[in-house]
Scaffold this active site. Structure first.
Site, PDB file in Angstrom:
ATOM      1  N   ARG A  23      -0.572 -36.548  31.150  1.00 47.30           N
ATOM      2  CA  ARG A  23       0.157 -35.282  31.716  1.00 47.30           C
ATOM      3  C   ARG A  23      -0.932 -34.056  32.058  1.00 47.30           C
ATOM      4  NH1 ARG A  23       3.193 -38.292  31.984  1.00 47.30           N
ATOM      5  NH2 ARG A  23       4.978 -38.891  31.044  1.00 47.30           N
ATOM      6  N   SER A  60      11.026 -32.671  29.375  1.00 45.39           N
ATOM      7  CA  SER A  60      10.439 -32.781  27.837  1.00 45.39           C
ATOM      8  C   SER A  60       9.540 -31.554  27.819  1.00 45.39           C
ATOM      9  CB  SER A  60       9.231 -33.721  27.750  1.00 45.39           C
ATOM     10  OG  SER A  60       9.728 -35.314  27.792  1.00 45.39           O
ATOM     11  N   GLU A  69       4.479 -28.781  27.554  1.00 47.81           N
ATOM     12  CA  GLU A  69       4.366 -29.207  28.903  1.00 47.81           C
ATOM     13  C   GLU A  69       4.954 -28.635  30.168  1.00 47.81           C
ATOM     14  OE1 GLU A  69       5.636 -33.554  29.098  1.00 47.81           O
ATOM     15  OE2 GLU A  69       6.045 -33.178  31.259  1.00 47.81           O
TER      16      GLU A  69
HETATM   17  C1  LIG Z   1      15.647 -34.240  33.468  1.00 54.81           C
HETATM   18  C2  LIG Z   1      14.149 -34.064  33.758  1.00 54.81           C
HETATM   19  C3  LIG Z   1      13.648 -35.233  33.471  1.00 54.81           C
HETATM   20  C4  LIG Z   1      12.181 -35.237  33.276  1.00 54.81           C
HETATM   21  N1  LIG Z   1      11.548 -36.448  33.008  1.00 54.81           N
HETATM   22  C5  LIG Z   1       9.990 -36.483  33.209  1.00 54.81           C
HETATM   23  C6  LIG Z   1       9.324 -37.735  33.018  1.00 54.81           C
HETATM   24  O1  LIG Z   1      10.207 -38.730  32.731  1.00 54.81           O
HETATM   25  N2  LIG Z   1       8.162 -37.809  33.103  1.00 54.81           N
HETATM   26  C7  LIG Z   1       7.415 -36.692  33.600  1.00 54.81           C
HETATM   27  O2  LIG Z   1       6.305 -36.772  34.077  1.00 54.81           O
HETATM   28  N3  LIG Z   1       8.039 -35.459  33.645  1.00 54.81           N
HETATM   29  C8  LIG Z   1       9.293 -35.442  33.526  1.00 54.81           C
HETATM   30  N4  LIG Z   1      10.003 -34.286  34.145  1.00 54.81           N
HETATM   31  C9  LIG Z   1       9.241 -32.940  34.610  1.00 54.81           C
HETATM   32  C10 LIG Z   1       8.909 -33.055  35.945  1.00 54.81           C
HETATM   33  O3  LIG Z   1       9.774 -33.594  36.641  1.00 54.81           O
HETATM   34  C11 LIG Z   1       7.584 -33.333  36.394  1.00 54.81           C
HETATM   35  O4  LIG Z   1       6.651 -32.555  35.672  1.00 54.81           O
HETATM   36  C12 LIG Z   1       7.461 -33.119  37.791  1.00 54.81           C
HETATM   37  O5  LIG Z   1       6.264 -33.582  38.339  1.00 54.81           O
HETATM   38  C13 LIG Z   1       7.150 -31.480  38.216  1.00 54.81           C
HETATM   39  O6  LIG Z   1       7.173 -31.417  39.610  1.00 54.81           O
HETATM   40  P1  LIG Z   1       7.807 -30.175  40.350  1.00 54.81           P
HETATM   41  O7  LIG Z   1       7.487 -30.536  41.975  1.00 54.81           O
HETATM   42  O8  LIG Z   1       9.127 -30.070  39.936  1.00 54.81           O
HETATM   43  O9  LIG Z   1       6.719 -29.223  39.922  1.00 54.81           O
HETATM   44  P2  LIG Z   1       7.447 -27.656  39.607  1.00 54.81           P
HETATM   45  O10 LIG Z   1       8.230 -27.486  38.504  1.00 54.81           O
HETATM   46  O11 LIG Z   1       7.613 -26.856  41.006  1.00 54.81           O
HETATM   47  O12 LIG Z   1       5.906 -26.973  39.148  1.00 54.81           O
HETATM   48  C14 LIG Z   1       5.051 -27.454  38.113  1.00 54.81           C
HETATM   49  C15 LIG Z   1       3.736 -26.841  38.029  1.00 54.81           C
HETATM   50  O13 LIG Z   1       3.180 -27.462  39.056  1.00 54.81           O
HETATM   51  C16 LIG Z   1       2.553 -26.580  40.057  1.00 54.81           C
HETATM   52  N5  LIG Z   1       2.615 -27.063  41.354  1.00 54.81           N
HETATM   53  C17 LIG Z   1       3.620 -27.599  42.069  1.00 54.81           C
HETATM   54  N6  LIG Z   1       3.307 -27.973  43.065  1.00 54.81           N
HETATM   55  C18 LIG Z   1       2.089 -27.967  43.317  1.00 54.81           C
HETATM   56  C19 LIG Z   1       1.112 -28.332  44.471  1.00 54.81           C
HETATM   57  N7  LIG Z   1       1.565 -28.792  45.613  1.00 54.81           N
HETATM   58  N8  LIG Z   1      -0.196 -27.949  44.136  1.00 54.81           N
HETATM   59  C20 LIG Z   1      -0.687 -27.481  42.913  1.00 54.81           C
HETATM   60  N9  LIG Z   1       0.127 -27.194  42.106  1.00 54.81           N
HETATM   61  C21 LIG Z   1       1.569 -27.380  42.318  1.00 54.81           C
HETATM   62  C22 LIG Z   1       3.366 -25.446  39.864  1.00 54.81           C
HETATM   63  O14 LIG Z   1       2.531 -24.240  40.164  1.00 54.81           O
HETATM   64  C23 LIG Z   1       3.592 -25.243  38.346  1.00 54.81           C
HETATM   65  O15 LIG Z   1       2.403 -24.841  37.503  1.00 54.81           O
HETATM   66  C24 LIG Z   1      11.233 -34.103  34.079  1.00 54.81           C
HETATM   67  C25 LIG Z   1      12.105 -32.795  34.483  1.00 54.81           C
HETATM   68  C26 LIG Z   1      13.434 -33.005  34.257  1.00 54.81           C
HETATM   69  C27 LIG Z   1      14.220 -31.885  34.637  1.00 54.81           C
END
Ligand SMILES: Cc1cc2nc3c(=O)[nH]c(=O)nc-3n(C[C@H](O)[C@H](O)[C@H](O)COP(=O)(O)OP(=O)(O)OC[C@H]3O[C@@H](n4cnc5c(N)ncnc54)[C@H](O)[C@@H]3O)c2cc1C
Length: 315
Positions: free
Chosen positions: A174, A226, A297
């Site tokens: 992560r 998480s 996380e």
């Molecule tokens: C129900 C549920 C289940 C989940 N299960 C998992 C799992 O099994 N495994 C897992 O790894 N994660 C899981 N997650 C967490 C999440 O899905 C991941 O962390 C995902 O990769 C976040 O992506 P996002 O685009 O939504 O990021 P965001 O929530 O929009 O942003 C997260 C961070 O990334 C930064 N960011 C976003 N886009 C960019 C970019 N293009 N360049 C630079 N920085 C950026 C943002 O500034 C922020 O700091 C889960 C979440 C939920 C709600």
């Protein structure tokens, strides 16, 4: 409207003012962002950045909003939500290039339609390509680092677009170089897949089975997945929180899931403050019982020591 808001609207008519951030987080928590820009076209990125820099407006990059907790007071600056959505296949080399804004679910669908395999384990993984690369997201034994060839990145330090190879991104659990350096913004990513011998129907069946397993382990509801990183594979945060007796614990509108100790839920109009109080309680109890420090996380953009973390982390 202030003079600055007017200027901003003039240059970027689609920009939204005082946009509620609760609409852009899977937690459904967060006050208004002063400025909110949905980036659909990569070319616009440097224009918006230049404007923010010239006007000294802090920037916060957002993807799918599935890993963030926003402040109840919102964000005093510009949230740039990356919604670029191009997907390009090189079927001779079994590669796909996806824009940072592409939802993982959409990428997965497109690869299956193109008879490529490799992403099936990500069925049900929320968020965008950019968010996944930054956090080395993954599930069911497949992490981003396992399939990423390279990423195109905008470096805010010198305003240059750079190509980073997988090995240059220092991936670990992560974590990545991008997470350590908030000035690095993912624009797109190239993934290596394989040709699939299975029919689309067969691939869907495999995914349904994976999704069913996932559904049995994870709770539904308004959550950001998480909340804490697992201190180690043998000591998952959910188990530690459960053994500290906190499953089902409620503070205000926030609750720790009955099903999974590491899932914090906005159960009943929770505030960011409720979630943070609950998280702090979990940290204290786990520290006291096991001597282990839990680390978040979820990316927290909320108040700490009288200054918003968002301001500290914002670029
Ligand atoms: C129900 C549920 C289940 C989940 N299960 C998992 C799992 O099994 N495994 C897992 O790894 N994660 C899981 N997650 C967490 C999440 O899905 C991941 O962390 C995902 O990769 C976040 O992506 P996002 O685009 O939504 O990021 P965001 O929530 O929009 O942003 C997260 C961070 O990334 C930064 N960011 C976003 N886009 C960019 C970019 N293009 N360049 C630079 N920085 C950026 C943002 O500034 C922020 O700091 C889960 C979440 C939920 C709600």
């Amino acid at each position: 409207m202030s003079e600055l808001e007017e200027k901003c609207k003039e240059l970027f008519p689609d920009i939204r003012l005082k946009e509620p951030l609760e609409n852009h987080s899977t937690f459904r928590i967060g006050g208004p962002a002063d400025y909110f820009y949905q980036l659909k076209d990569e070319e616009e990125f440097s224009k918006v950045l230049d404007f923010c820099r010239n006007q000294k407006i802090p920037i916060l990059i957002l993807g799918g909003g599935s890993n963030v907790l926003f402040d109840d007071k919102g964000f005093r600056g510009m949230v740039i939500k990356i919604e670029t959505e191009k997907i390009e296949f090189d079927l001779n080399k079994n590669k796909v290039v996806a824009d940072a804004g592409v939802p993982i679910s959409k990428l997965l669908r497109a690869t299956v339609q193109n008879k490529l395999s490799g992403l099936e384990k990500w069925i049900g993984l929320p968020g965008s390509v950019g968010g996944a690369v930054r956090g080395n997201a993954g599930c069911n034994g497949l992490e981003t680092k396992d399939i990423l060839i390279s990423a195109k990145i905008f470096d805010l330090k010198d305003s240059k677009i750079k190509e980073f190879k997988n090995k240059d991104l220092d991936f670990s659990y992560r974590n990545s170089k991008i997470k350590e350096n908030p000035e690095l913004i993912v624009l797109s990513a190239t993934f290596q897949l394989q040709k699939s011998d299975a029919t689309e129907e067969e691939q869907r069946k495999i995914m349904m089975e994976i999704a069913k397993n996932r559904g049995q382990k994870q709770p539904y509801g308004l959550t950001a997945g998480s909340f804490f990183k697992n201190p180690s594979p043998e000591q998952p945060a959910g188990k530690l929180i459960e053994e500290a007796g906190l499953k089902g614990k409620v503070i205000g509108g926030a609750a720790i899931s009955e099903k999974h100790g590491n899932f914090f839920i906005n159960k009943n109009n929770a505030t960011a403050k409720d979630i943070i109080e609950l998280a702090n309680l979990a940290k204290r109890q786990v520290q006291a019982k096991f001597g282990i420090e839990l680390k978040e996380e979820v990316q927290i953009f909320t108040e700490k020591n009288g200054k918003t973390l968002a301001e500290k982390q914002a670029i």
